[in-house]
Enzyme design. Structure first.
Site, short mmCIF file in Angstrom:
data_model
loop_
_atom_site.label_atom_id
_atom_site.label_comp_id
_atom_site.label_asym_id
_atom_site.label_seq_id
_atom_site.Cartn_x
_atom_site.Cartn_y
_atom_site.Cartn_z
NE ARG A 126 -3.96 1.89 2.46
CZ ARG A 126 -3.89 3.07 3.06
NH1 ARG A 126 -2.78 3.42 3.71
NH2 ARG A 126 -4.92 3.90 3.02
CB SER A 183 -12.40 -2.12 1.27
OG SER A 183 -11.01 -2.34 1.37
CE LYS A 230 -7.91 2.46 4.40
NZ LYS A 230 -8.81 1.94 3.34
#
Length: 223
Positions: free
Chosen positions: A45, A114, A143
């Site tokens: 990521r 997701s 997040k």
């Protein structure tokens, strides 16, 4: 239903990279330690790197993952995933739609999506997702503006789809066993892995706990 590219065993201990924790080490070194410790999947990521730098990094880590026979999933960037011959791509609800991603990557590459509700889960599976990332199952600082998912919602998602489900969000050694009975096939972790002083030992411990969590789930289903 078409054949899936992903089996649930891949989801057992799913490492999601985060450059924020590298310190004096390289991300490559940290990923290698995680692989030695027993992670079953790696998601690369990178939200800040330019595409060429991201691609070169992905090529190196792809070769590393191949040495351990562990799939490499690229987060969000379809072009990089295809160019580095990654095993798969993972997208969120705000990224390219799953159906469009599947057209880009073909039938053989793993597609992860997701989701945060049963409707999103069913839609993603119908559009070709091979596995689902579901969360946040606990409070997380990785997040922002992501609320914790009720256990009932997690259980409903797992019951609603046939594809493997991996839980994500705030998971660590202290709470992983709370997911037993939820229906998930594994756990995805960021800081619990990459912020550890000894990543390899941490992954060994997390792997054992993930296996215990899944086993407890199997026994619960039998009873």
């Amino acid at each position: 239903m078409r054949d899936r590219n992903c089996v649930k065993e891949m989801m057992l201990l799913y490492a999601v990279t985060d450059r924020a924790w590298t310190g004096k080490e390289s991300l490559y070194t940290q990923v290698e330690k995680a692989l030695k410790g027993g992670v079953t999947c790696v998601q690369l990521r990178e939200k800040a790197l330019d595409e060429e730098t991201f691609l070169q990094e992905a090529i190196r880590i792809r070769k590393l993952c191949q040495c351990y026979h562990v799939p490499l999933i690229i987060n969000d960037n379809v072009k990089v995933a295809v160019a580095c011959h990654a095993d798969g791509i993972h997208v969120g609800q705000d990224d390219m739609e799953a159906k469009e991603v599947r057209r880009w990557i073909g039938k053989s590459m793993i597609l992860g999506v997701s989701v945060h509700s049963v409707d999103e889960a069913e839609q993603a599976a119908a559009c070709g997702a091979d596995y689902l990332g579901v969360g946040a199952v606990f409070s997380t600082t990785t997040k922002h503006k992501v609320s914790r998912m009720p256990m009932e919602t997690l259980q409903s998602i797992c019951r609603a789809v046939e594809v493997p489900v991996v839980a994500i969000g705030g998971i660590n050694q202290g709470n992983i066993m709370e997911l037993a009975g939820s229906g998930v096939d594994g756990v995805a972790l960021v800081s619990a892995i990459f912020s550890a002083e000894n990543i390899e030992e941490q992954c060994q411990s997390l792997r054992r706990m993930a296996e215990e969590m899944v086993e407890a789930e199997i026994q619960e289903e039998k009873n």
